[in-house]
Motif scaffolding. Structure first.
Motif, PDB file in Angstrom:
ATOM      1  N   LEU A 155     120.259 128.492  38.020  1.00 37.83           N
ATOM      2  CA  LEU A 155     119.325 127.402  37.771  1.00 37.83           C
ATOM      3  C   LEU A 155     118.758 127.536  36.364  1.00 37.83           C
ATOM      4  O   LEU A 155     118.239 128.601  35.994  1.00 37.83           O
ATOM      5  CB  LEU A 155     118.185 127.437  38.797  1.00 37.83           C
ATOM      6  CG  LEU A 155     118.601 127.421  40.282  1.00 37.83           C
ATOM      7  CD1 LEU A 155     117.389 127.655  41.174  1.00 37.83           C
ATOM      8  CD2 LEU A 155     119.278 126.107  40.643  1.00 37.83           C
ATOM      9  N   TRP A 156     118.879 126.472  35.596  1.00 33.43           N
ATOM     10  CA  TRP A 156     118.343 126.461  34.230  1.00 33.43           C
ATOM     11  C   TRP A 156     118.829 127.667  33.433  1.00 33.43           C
ATOM     12  O   TRP A 156     118.082 128.266  32.684  1.00 33.43           O
ATOM     13  CB  TRP A 156     116.812 126.409  34.258  1.00 33.43           C
ATOM     14  CG  TRP A 156     116.272 125.243  35.027  1.00 33.43           C
ATOM     15  CD1 TRP A 156     115.803 125.244  36.304  1.00 33.43           C
ATOM     16  CD2 TRP A 156     116.181 123.879  34.576  1.00 33.43           C
ATOM     17  NE1 TRP A 156     115.422 123.988  36.691  1.00 33.43           N
ATOM     18  CE2 TRP A 156     115.632 123.119  35.635  1.00 33.43           C
ATOM     19  CE3 TRP A 156     116.500 123.220  33.381  1.00 33.43           C
ATOM     20  CZ2 TRP A 156     115.408 121.749  35.538  1.00 33.43           C
ATOM     21  CZ3 TRP A 156     116.254 121.863  33.288  1.00 33.43           C
ATOM     22  CH2 TRP A 156     115.727 121.147  34.348  1.00 33.43           C
ATOM     23  N   LYS A 157     120.089 128.041  33.617  1.00 33.39           N
ATOM     24  CA  LYS A 157     120.828 129.096  32.900  1.00 33.39           C
ATOM     25  C   LYS A 157     120.322 130.515  33.181  1.00 33.39           C
ATOM     26  O   LYS A 157     121.112 131.446  33.304  1.00 33.39           O
ATOM     27  CB  LYS A 157     120.787 128.847  31.382  1.00 33.39           C
ATOM     28  CG  LYS A 157     121.583 127.642  30.934  1.00 33.39           C
ATOM     29  CD  LYS A 157     121.598 127.537  29.420  1.00 33.39           C
ATOM     30  CE  LYS A 157     122.439 126.334  28.976  1.00 33.39           C
ATOM     31  NZ  LYS A 157     122.474 126.178  27.526  1.00 33.39           N
ATOM     32  N   ASP A 158     119.026 130.722  33.267  1.00 33.47           N
ATOM     33  CA  ASP A 158     118.481 132.082  33.300  1.00 33.47           C
ATOM     34  C   ASP A 158     118.037 132.547  34.676  1.00 33.47           C
ATOM     35  O   ASP A 158     117.721 133.725  34.852  1.00 33.47           O
ATOM     36  CB  ASP A 158     117.281 132.176  32.343  1.00 33.47           C
ATOM     37  CG  ASP A 158     117.663 131.805  30.920  1.00 33.47           C
ATOM     38  OD1 ASP A 158     118.742 132.231  30.484  1.00 33.47           O
ATOM     39  OD2 ASP A 158     116.888 131.078  30.274  1.00 33.47           O
ATOM     40  N   TRP A 159     117.976 131.628  35.666  1.00 30.27           N
ATOM     41  CA  TRP A 159     117.506 131.999  36.990  1.00 30.27           C
ATOM     42  C   TRP A 159     118.680 131.984  37.967  1.00 30.27           C
ATOM     43  O   TRP A 159     119.538 131.105  37.907  1.00 30.27           O
ATOM     44  CB  TRP A 159     116.431 131.024  37.472  1.00 30.27           C
ATOM     45  CG  TRP A 159     115.190 131.030  36.637  1.00 30.27           C
ATOM     46  CD1 TRP A 159     114.968 130.323  35.492  1.00 30.27           C
ATOM     47  CD2 TRP A 159     114.009 131.801  36.869  1.00 30.27           C
ATOM     48  NE1 TRP A 159     113.713 130.599  34.992  1.00 30.27           N
ATOM     49  CE2 TRP A 159     113.097 131.498  35.822  1.00 30.27           C
ATOM     50  CE3 TRP A 159     113.622 132.709  37.847  1.00 30.27           C
ATOM     51  CZ2 TRP A 159     111.837 132.078  35.735  1.00 30.27           C
ATOM     52  CZ3 TRP A 159     112.362 133.283  37.770  1.00 30.27           C
ATOM     53  CH2 TRP A 159     111.486 132.969  36.715  1.00 30.27           C
ATOM     54  N   GLU A 160     118.703 132.945  38.871  1.00 27.28           N
ATOM     55  CA  GLU A 160     119.747 133.009  39.889  1.00 27.28           C
ATOM     56  C   GLU A 160     119.099 133.205  41.254  1.00 27.28           C
ATOM     57  O   GLU A 160     118.067 133.877  41.368  1.00 27.28           O
ATOM     58  CB  GLU A 160     120.717 134.170  39.621  1.00 27.28           C
ATOM     59  CG  GLU A 160     121.460 134.065  38.306  1.00 27.28           C
ATOM     60  CD  GLU A 160     122.368 135.254  38.068  1.00 27.28           C
ATOM     61  OE1 GLU A 160     122.739 135.921  39.056  1.00 27.28           O
ATOM     62  OE2 GLU A 160     122.672 135.528  36.899  1.00 27.28           O
ATOM     63  N   THR A 161     119.733 132.649  42.277  1.00 29.82           N
ATOM     64  CA  THR A 161     119.271 132.865  43.646  1.00 29.82           C
ATOM     65  C   THR A 161     120.467 133.101  44.567  1.00 29.82           C
ATOM     66  O   THR A 161     121.604 132.731  44.241  1.00 29.82           O
ATOM     67  CB  THR A 161     118.485 131.662  44.191  1.00 29.82           C
ATOM     68  OG1 THR A 161     119.377 130.545  44.322  1.00 29.82           O
ATOM     69  CG2 THR A 161     117.331 131.284  43.293  1.00 29.82           C
ATOM     70  N   GLU A 162     120.200 133.711  45.711  1.00 30.04           N
ATOM     71  CA  GLU A 162     121.221 133.849  46.749  1.00 30.04           C
ATOM     72  C   GLU A 162     120.559 133.807  48.125  1.00 30.04           C
ATOM     73  O   GLU A 162     119.502 134.428  48.330  1.00 30.04           O
ATOM     74  CB  GLU A 162     122.004 135.155  46.602  1.00 30.04           C
ATOM     75  CG  GLU A 162     123.077 135.304  47.693  1.00 30.04           C
ATOM     76  CD  GLU A 162     124.018 136.461  47.458  1.00 30.04           C
ATOM     77  OE1 GLU A 162     123.942 137.080  46.384  1.00 30.04           O
ATOM     78  OE2 GLU A 162     124.831 136.744  48.345  1.00 30.04           O
ATOM     79  N   LEU A 163     121.167 133.060  49.033  1.00 30.88           N
ATOM     80  CA  LEU A 163     120.787 133.050  50.450  1.00 30.88           C
ATOM     81  C   LEU A 163     122.025 133.402  51.239  1.00 30.88           C
ATOM     82  O   LEU A 163     123.033 132.695  51.168  1.00 30.88           O
ATOM     83  CB  LEU A 163     120.251 131.683  50.871  1.00 30.88           C
ATOM     84  CG  LEU A 163     118.951 131.214  50.218  1.00 30.88           C
ATOM     85  CD1 LEU A 163     118.596 129.807  50.694  1.00 30.88           C
ATOM     86  CD2 LEU A 163     117.810 132.170  50.544  1.00 30.88           C
ATOM     87  N   ASP A 164     121.984 134.495  52.004  1.00 30.39           N
ATOM     88  CA  ASP A 164     123.171 135.034  52.662  1.00 30.39           C
ATOM     89  C   ASP A 164     122.792 135.464  54.080  1.00 30.39           C
ATOM     90  O   ASP A 164     121.863 136.264  54.254  1.00 30.39           O
ATOM     91  CB  ASP A 164     123.681 136.237  51.856  1.00 30.39           C
ATOM     92  CG  ASP A 164     124.983 136.794  52.404  1.00 30.39           C
ATOM     93  OD1 ASP A 164     125.490 136.267  53.414  1.00 30.39           O
ATOM     94  OD2 ASP A 164     125.485 137.764  51.818  1.00 30.39           O
TER      95      ASP A 164
END
Length: 416
Positions: free
Chosen positions: A91-100
Motif C-alpha cells: 500500500l502506497w509503496k512503503d506499507w505492507e500487510t498480510e492476513l493469513d
C-alpha cells in the motif's frame, strides 16, 4: 393502507441507502489504472505506478503416513496438514500487510496477521502484529518450502513460532539484523485480571559472505530471553517443552519434559549454517535452552540439532533472500516433465537433564526424502524415517519408552 405503504417506502429507502453506502469506496475520487498477471504461478494485481499490489497465497497440503515396529499405538492414516488462505498487499509503496488463516481439520488458526513499514530510502523495516519470532532458521522457513514434510524435532521444541509482537529489521547486501519483542500466541486465553502476559526479547543476526544466485554461504545466530507465558492450562511460572518426532499424522509428543515449575526465565540460543552450490543445498542448526528456576532449584539445560543435504538431480538451484536471511524456492524446472530432488537429514533432541531431575527424552532420527516438482505450483513428497528413542521418551510417563520404530509418509502440495 397508507401506513403500510409508508412502511414499504421507508424500507426501500433504507435498503437503497445501505447498498449505496456499502458500494462507496471512502476517501474521495483518487484512482490509478490496475493490471493483473500470473507471476510465478500466482495471480497478482498491481497498479501501473507500483504504489499498490495485491496477491493471494493459498496452500493445500494433504498427508498420509504409516508406522511400523512401534511399541506404542500409532495411527496410520491421512490428514489435511494445512489449508491456508492469505492475502498480501503493498500500500502506497512503503506499507505492507498480510492476513493469513489456516482452517485444516475444520479449526480456524490465525497465522500471519501483520503490518510492516519500510522506511523510504533505507534498508530498515518495522513490523507489528502476529508473526514468527526471529529464532530458528528451519522454523522461520515457510512450510511451503520445507524439504521434508515436518521440521526437525529441535525446530519443533525450542522456537516458539508465531506470536503477537513488534520487530525491527535492518539489512545490507551482506546480511541482516532483526530485533523483536514478542508476546503470546494470538487467541491464547489469559487471565489478565491476575497474571501479566509473558514476553520474550529476541535478536537474530545472519551474514552472507557469498551471495550470488546459485552460490550462497549463510552463517547466523539467534538469542532469546523469555518470561514464562501465562496460560490457562498451566500453573503460574510453569512451562513445558515438547516435540513431535518429525511426523504429524500420528501426533503423540513422546518427547515431553512435563511441567517445569517455578521458572524465573529461560534463555534460548542457536547457530545456523546454510550453503547453496548449484543443485546442492546444505543446512544445519544447533540450539540450546537453559531454564533458570526460583528457590535454588537447579538450572535445566537441553539441546538439539540437525543437518540435511539435498541434491536437485535435474540441475536446478534455489533462491536466497538476503533481507530475511532465509532460503527461497527451487527455481523453475529445467525439464518439461518437472524437477527431482533427493534429500537426507540427521537430527537429535535431548530433553533430559538427569542432574536437575528432568526426564523429557532423547531422540536420534534419520530422514530420507524424495521431492518431485511437476511445476512451480505442485510438489509431491515422500519421506522414510528411522527413529531411535530412549527410555525417557514417554510423553510424561503415559507411553512406553525405548520405542524405536520407522515410518513412511507422503504429501501432495499445491500452492496457488
Amino acid at each position: 393502507m397508507k401506513q403500510r405503504f409508508a412502511v414499504v417506502v421507508l424500507l426501500l429507502l433504507g435498503t437503497a441507502l445501505v447498498f449505496g453506502q456499502a458500494s462507496r469506496i471512502p476517501g474521495g475520487d483518487y484512482s490509478v489504472p490496475l493490471g493483473a498477471e500470473a507471476r510465478n504461478g500466482r495471480m497478482v494485481f498491481q497498479t501501473a505506478d507500483g504504489s499498490f499490489r495485491w496477491w493471494f497465497d493459498a496452500r493445500l497440503q494433504m498427508d498420509a503416513a504409516f508406522y511400523f515396529n512401534s511399541k506404542n499405538p500409532m495411527s496410520d492414516g491421512t490428514v489435511f496438514r494445512r489449508l491456508t488462505f492469505a492475502m498480501k498487499t503493498v500500500l502506497w509503496k512503503d506499507w505492507e500487510t498480510e492476513l493469513d488463516v489456516d482452517f485444516a481439520e475444520a479449526v480456524l488458526d490465525l497465522r500471519d496477521m501483520w503490518l510492516k513499514y519500510r522506511v523510504p530510502g533505507t534498508h530498515l523495516s518495522l513490523q507489528v502484529g502476529n508473526f514468527k519470532e526471529p529464532f530458528g532458521l528451519e522454523r522461520l522457513t515457510s512450510s511451503l518450502l520445507l524439504t521434508f514434510l515436518e521440521r526437525s524435532s529441535v525446530s519443533n521444541a525450542f522456537p516458539l513460532g508465531r506470536r503477537m509482537g513488534a520487530a525491527a529489521r535492518y539489512w545490507t547486501k551482506y546480511g541482516q539484523l532483526t530485533g523483536a519483542i514478542m508476546g503470546h500466541e494470538a487467541g491464547t486465553r489469559i487471565d489478565k485480571g491476575t497474571r501479566d502476559e509473558g514476553y520474550s526479547t529476541n535478536v537474530r543476526l545472519t551474514l552472507a559472505p557469498i551471495n550470488q544466485h546459485g552460490k550462497n554461504l549463510h552463517i547466523g545466530g539467534a538469542f532469546a530471553y523469555k518470561i514464562p507465558d501465562a496460560v490457562a492450562d498451566l500453573p503460574e511460572n510453569t512451562i513445558e517443552i515438547k516435540a513431535r518426532h518429525e511426523t504429524y499424522v500420528s501426533d503423540p509428543k513422546l518427547l515431553h519434559t512435563g511441567d517445569l515449575r517455578d521458572v524465573n526465565y529461560y534463555l534460548r540460543s542457536g547457530v545456523e549454517l546454510l550453503g547453496i552450490y548449484g543443485p546442492l543445498f546444505l543446512q544445519s542448526e544447533a540450539m540450546w535452552t537453559s531454564v533458570e528456576r526460583w528457590y535454588n532449584k537447579p538450572r535445566v539445560d537441553m539441546k538439539g540439532g540437525y543437518a540435511f543435504l539435498t541434491w536437485m538431480v535435474t540441475g536446478e538451484t534455489r533462491d536466497y533472500y538476503i533481507d530475511e536471511g532465509e532460503p527461497g524456492p527451487v527455481e523453475m524446472p529445467k525439464h518439461s516433465w518437472g524437477a527431482l530432488e533427493l534429500a537426507a537429514r540427521a537430527s537429535f533432541l535431548d530433553l533430559n537433564d538427569l542432574g536437575a531431575g528432568i526426564h523429557g527424552g532423547y531422540s536420534k532420527q534419520l530422514m530420507l526424502g524424495v521431492n518431485y516438482y511437476p511445476n512451480r505450483n505442485i510438489k509431491l513428497q515422500f519421506n522414510y524415517s528411522a527413529v531411535d528413542l530412549d527410555q525417557y521418551a514417554t510423553r510424561k510417563g503415559n507411553m512406553l519408552g525405548d520405542d524405536d520404530h520407522w515410518f513412511i509418509q507422503f504429501r501432495v502440495q499445491a500452492a496457488f
